[in-house]
Design a protein around this motif. Structure first.
Motif, PDB file in Angstrom:
ATOM      1  N   GLU A  78       0.832  -1.207   0.000  1.00 18.15           N
ATOM      2  CA  GLU A  78       0.000   0.000   0.000  1.00 18.15           C
ATOM      3  C   GLU A  78       0.866   1.257   0.000  1.00 18.15           C
ATOM      4  O   GLU A  78       0.558   2.246  -0.695  1.00 18.15           O
ATOM      5  CB  GLU A  78      -0.928  -0.007   1.219  1.00 18.15           C
ATOM      6  N   ALA A  79       1.957   1.229   0.750  1.00 14.58           N
ATOM      7  CA  ALA A  79       2.871   2.377   0.768  1.00 14.58           C
ATOM      8  C   ALA A  79       3.540   2.562  -0.595  1.00 14.58           C
ATOM      9  O   ALA A  79       3.714   3.694  -1.066  1.00 14.58           O
ATOM     10  CB  ALA A  79       3.923   2.196   1.856  1.00 14.58           C
ATOM     11  N   CYS A  80       3.899   1.457  -1.233  1.00 12.03           N
ATOM     12  CA  CYS A  80       4.481   1.542  -2.576  1.00 12.03           C
ATOM     13  C   CYS A  80       3.530   2.246  -3.541  1.00 12.03           C
ATOM     14  O   CYS A  80       3.940   3.096  -4.336  1.00 12.03           O
ATOM     15  CB  CYS A  80       4.808   0.143  -3.104  1.00 12.03           C
ATOM     16  N   ASP A  81       2.260   1.901  -3.462  1.00 11.85           N
ATOM     17  CA  ASP A  81       1.273   2.525  -4.344  1.00 11.85           C
ATOM     18  C   ASP A  81       1.169   4.026  -4.080  1.00 11.85           C
ATOM     19  O   ASP A  81       1.022   4.827  -5.012  1.00 11.85           O
ATOM     20  CB  ASP A  81      -0.086   1.860  -4.167  1.00 11.85           C
ATOM     21  N   LEU A  82       1.284   4.395  -2.824  1.00 13.84           N
ATOM     22  CA  LEU A  82       1.220   5.808  -2.458  1.00 13.84           C
ATOM     23  C   LEU A  82       2.422   6.576  -3.024  1.00 13.84           C
ATOM     24  O   LEU A  82       2.296   7.722  -3.452  1.00 13.84           O
ATOM     25  CB  LEU A  82       1.172   5.937  -0.930  1.00 13.84           C
ATOM     26  N   PHE A  83       3.573   5.927  -3.036  1.00 12.14           N
ATOM     27  CA  PHE A  83       4.797   6.572  -3.508  1.00 12.14           C
ATOM     28  C   PHE A  83       5.018   6.428  -5.009  1.00 12.14           C
ATOM     29  O   PHE A  83       6.020   6.918  -5.530  1.00 12.14           O
ATOM     30  CB  PHE A  83       6.013   6.005  -2.767  1.00 12.14           C
ATOM     31  N   ARG A  84       4.122   5.751  -5.709  1.00 17.17           N
ATOM     32  CA  ARG A  84       4.339   5.462  -7.125  1.00 17.17           C
ATOM     33  C   ARG A  84       4.594   6.714  -7.966  1.00 17.17           C
ATOM     34  O   ARG A  84       5.487   6.707  -8.845  1.00 17.17           O
ATOM     35  CB  ARG A  84       3.151   4.671  -7.682  1.00 17.17           C
ATOM     36  N   PRO A  85       3.871   7.826  -7.750  1.00 14.26           N
ATOM     37  CA  PRO A  85       4.158   9.017  -8.561  1.00 14.26           C
ATOM     38  C   PRO A  85       5.591   9.513  -8.387  1.00 14.26           C
ATOM     39  O   PRO A  85       6.220   9.965  -9.356  1.00 14.26           O
ATOM     40  CB  PRO A  85       3.140  10.046  -8.055  1.00 14.26           C
ATOM     41  N   ILE A  86       6.120   9.447  -7.161  1.00 10.17           N
ATOM     42  CA  ILE A  86       7.501   9.879  -6.921  1.00 10.17           C
ATOM     43  C   ILE A  86       8.468   8.921  -7.600  1.00 10.17           C
ATOM     44  O   ILE A  86       9.464   9.340  -8.203  1.00 10.17           O
ATOM     45  CB  ILE A  86       7.775   9.976  -5.404  1.00 10.17           C
ATOM     46  N   TYR A  87       8.179   7.632  -7.512  1.00  8.76           N
ATOM     47  CA  TYR A  87       9.004   6.623  -8.168  1.00  8.76           C
ATOM     48  C   TYR A  87       9.090   6.895  -9.667  1.00  8.76           C
ATOM     49  O   TYR A  87      10.182   6.862 -10.267  1.00  8.76           O
ATOM     50  CB  TYR A  87       8.396   5.250  -7.897  1.00  8.76           C
ATOM     51  N   GLU A  88       7.965   7.191 -10.282  1.00  7.03           N
ATOM     52  CA  GLU A  88       7.955   7.437 -11.720  1.00  7.03           C
ATOM     53  C   GLU A  88       8.623   8.759 -12.071  1.00  7.03           C
ATOM     54  O   GLU A  88       9.354   8.855 -13.062  1.00  7.03           O
ATOM     55  CB  GLU A  88       6.508   7.404 -12.231  1.00  7.03           C
ATOM     56  N   ARG A  89       8.401   9.774 -11.254  1.00  4.01           N
ATOM     57  CA  ARG A  89       8.978  11.089 -11.523  1.00  4.01           C
ATOM     58  C   ARG A  89      10.499  11.081 -11.428  1.00  4.01           C
ATOM     59  O   ARG A  89      11.190  11.826 -12.135  1.00  4.01           O
ATOM     60  CB  ARG A  89       8.397  12.112 -10.533  1.00  4.01           C
ATOM     61  N   THR A  90      11.040  10.212 -10.543  1.00  3.44           N
ATOM     62  CA  THR A  90      12.494  10.175 -10.332  1.00  3.44           C
ATOM     63  C   THR A  90      13.157   9.003 -11.064  1.00  3.44           C
ATOM     64  O   THR A  90      14.306   8.677 -10.787  1.00  3.44           O
ATOM     65  CB  THR A  90      12.815  10.067  -8.830  1.00  3.44           C
ATOM     66  N   ASP A  91      12.427   8.386 -11.987  1.00  3.96           N
ATOM     67  CA  ASP A  91      12.956   7.254 -12.758  1.00  3.96           C
ATOM     68  C   ASP A  91      13.474   6.139 -11.860  1.00  3.96           C
ATOM     69  O   ASP A  91      14.512   5.522 -12.137  1.00  3.96           O
ATOM     70  CB  ASP A  91      14.080   7.714 -13.706  1.00  3.96           C
ATOM     71  N   GLY A  92      12.748   5.893 -10.775  1.00  3.74           N
ATOM     72  CA  GLY A  92      13.073   4.770  -9.906  1.00  3.74           C
ATOM     73  C   GLY A  92      14.070   5.064  -8.815  1.00  3.74           C
ATOM     74  O   GLY A  92      14.353   4.194  -7.978  1.00  3.74           O
ATOM     75  N   LEU A  93      14.599   6.278  -8.768  1.00  3.25           N
ATOM     76  CA  LEU A  93      15.582   6.597  -7.741  1.00  3.25           C
ATOM     77  C   LEU A  93      14.935   6.637  -6.364  1.00  3.25           C
ATOM     78  O   LEU A  93      15.443   6.056  -5.399  1.00  3.25           O
ATOM     79  CB  LEU A  93      16.245   7.942  -8.048  1.00  3.25           C
ATOM     80  N   ASP A  94      13.811   7.327  -6.272  1.00  2.16           N
ATOM     81  CA  ASP A  94      13.103   7.456  -5.003  1.00  2.16           C
ATOM     82  C   ASP A  94      11.695   6.870  -5.125  1.00  2.16           C
ATOM     83  O   ASP A  94      11.413   6.109  -6.038  1.00  2.16           O
ATOM     84  CB  ASP A  94      13.075   8.921  -4.572  1.00  2.16           C
ATOM     85  N   GLY A  95      10.837   7.211  -4.165  1.00  2.62           N
ATOM     86  CA  GLY A  95       9.534   6.575  -4.098  1.00  2.62           C
ATOM     87  C   GLY A  95       9.655   5.144  -3.613  1.00  2.62           C
ATOM     88  O   GLY A  95       8.819   4.292  -3.898  1.00  2.62           O
ATOM     89  N   ARG A  96      10.682   4.889  -2.839  1.00  2.00           N
ATOM     90  CA  ARG A  96      11.042   3.534  -2.412  1.00  2.00           C
ATOM     91  C   ARG A  96      10.490   3.202  -1.035  1.00  2.00           C
ATOM     92  O   ARG A  96      10.413   4.060  -0.151  1.00  2.00           O
ATOM     93  CB  ARG A  96      12.562   3.390  -2.386  1.00  2.00           C
ATOM     94  N   VAL A  97      10.137   1.927  -0.838  1.00  2.00           N
ATOM     95  CA  VAL A  97       9.679   1.427   0.456  1.00  2.00           C
ATOM     96  C   VAL A  97      10.435   0.139   0.742  1.00  2.00           C
ATOM     97  O   VAL A  97      10.523  -0.741  -0.123  1.00  2.00           O
ATOM     98  CB  VAL A  97       8.159   1.153   0.463  1.00  2.00           C
TER      99      VAL A  97
END
Length: 373
Positions: A89-108
């Motif tokens: 669930e936390a991963c889904d919440l951070f998905r926009p950040i993950y996509e915006r940073t090309d996988g660098l952040d938005g990590r859980v």
């Protein structure tokens, strides 16, 4: 989203700010989304102690405990389901950040069962199981940097699974961790995997180093000893960054980078200041360097937002000063090896204890649910 000025300053300096906490209550109440929006965090880390605290408080897990009890799940399965559900669930919440940073952040991050810290093959199997259960590209599987954990790190990276290496205390072990990562990438490349999809951070623990060394300095009690209090942890981390710069400037790394490999970023962990005599932002503002992560408990994050003074890089160019601190400690008879080995043992033991308490708590919830049926 407008980040608080100190968080923006950290980002501008190349530091990713993550929160060292996760709970279902944070997720369901909207608190985690609010922290992302108002405090500028771009990732989350967890560990057995955090999950134990989360499941021990409130009633957020009661409904799932009843459901699991009804299906006949045992306590290990229940804990696995509860924790992976939260992380997904936390991963889904951070998905926009993950996509915006090309996988660098938005990590859980989610940690393998700490009872496996000295078991290589079991750690690899558990890491694969966790990654499959969460089933989100931004999950980090946490593997401790024990001697037995090193080949597990290589094997899991070789499978294409991203890894957060945890419980790193010594410079020697940190170099071994970076080598394990490179070996994993080399194996992944040989197997035809896309290296650009594999990420890793190396969690170098900070505050516990000062806690242990300060107690030894106070036992010595001399003017020279007392003058070194509060200096060892930052010095140790700065020298770790020096090692990071050296390893990721080698031809071996460049060959992998040319194939799309990502840096294994240093992550400063255990950044809550335990001695009230020290600035409460010490392990953030004094460890600013490019391509790093700083994961903070929320009180430390709030302190940084309120009064943190971020003045740019505080690490590179200070390696001689940092080495002098360790040399001075050695001159006083404080063994660096003894300290770091003790901290690793205690770190594994603390996580095992927290896991045991977590299992006890969930077991009691399952039993209560069965009785209530």
């Amino acid at each position: 989203m407008t980040q608080p000025a100190p968080i923006q300053a950290l980002a501008d300096a190349g530091v990713s700010v993550w929160l060292d906490d996760l709970s279902r209550e944070r997720l369901r109440s909207g608190n985690l989304a609010e922290v992302i929006e108002t405090k500028g965090i771009v990732g989350v880390t967890t560990n057995p102690s955090i999950f134990q605290a989360a499941l021990a408080e409130g009633d957020a897990y009661d409904a799932q405990a009843a459901e699991l009890a009804g299906s006949g799940a045992d306590v290990d399965e229940a804990v696995f389901r509860m924790t992976t559900d939260d992380v997904r669930e936390a991963c889904d919440l951070f998905r926009p950040i993950y996509e915006r940073t090309d996988g660098l952040d938005g990590r859980v991050s989610i940690e393998v069962d700490p009872r496996l810290a000295r078991k290589t093959e079991e750690t690899v199997a558990e890491a694969k199981k966790l990654a499959a259960a969460v089933d989100r590209p931004q999950v980090y599987i946490k593997i401790p940097a024990t001697q037995e954990g090193l080949p597990a790190i290589t094997a899991v990276i070789a499978e294409g699974i991203s890894v957060n290496v945890t419980l790193i205390f010594s410079l020697e072990r940190y170099r071994a961790v970076m080598n394990a990562y490179l070996e994993g990438l080399e194996q992944a490349l040989a197997a035809g995997k896309d290296l650009s999809t594999i990420h890793s951070v190396a969690s170098f623990f900070v505050s516990r180093v000062d806690s242990e060394i300060d107690s030894r300095l106070e036992a010595i009690g001399s003017k020279e000893a007392l003058a070194l209090r509060g200096k060892a942890a930052v010095a140790n981390a700065r020298l770790a960054y020096q090692a990071f710069e050296e390893v990721f400037a080698t031809p071996r790394w460049q060959r992998l980078a040319d194939e799309g490999a990502n840096l294994q970023r240093p992550l400063w962990a255990s950044t809550g200041v335990k001695n009230p005599d020290y600035p409460d932002t010490l392990y953030v503002t004094d460890l600013v360097a490019a391509s790093t992560v700083n994961t903070m408990p929320e009180n430390t994050l709030d302190a940084v937002i309120d009064h943190g003074e971020v003045t740019g890089d505080e690490v590179t160019g200070r390696y001689a000063e940092a080495q002098q601190v360790l040399d001075d400690l050695d001159g006083l008879g404080i063994s660096y090896t003894d300290v770091t080995e003790q901290l690793e043992r205690e770190g594994v033991e603390k996580f095992e204890q927290a896991w045991g308490e977590l299992l006890e708590g969930v077991s009691a919830e399952l039993a209560k649910a069965v009785t209530a049926r």
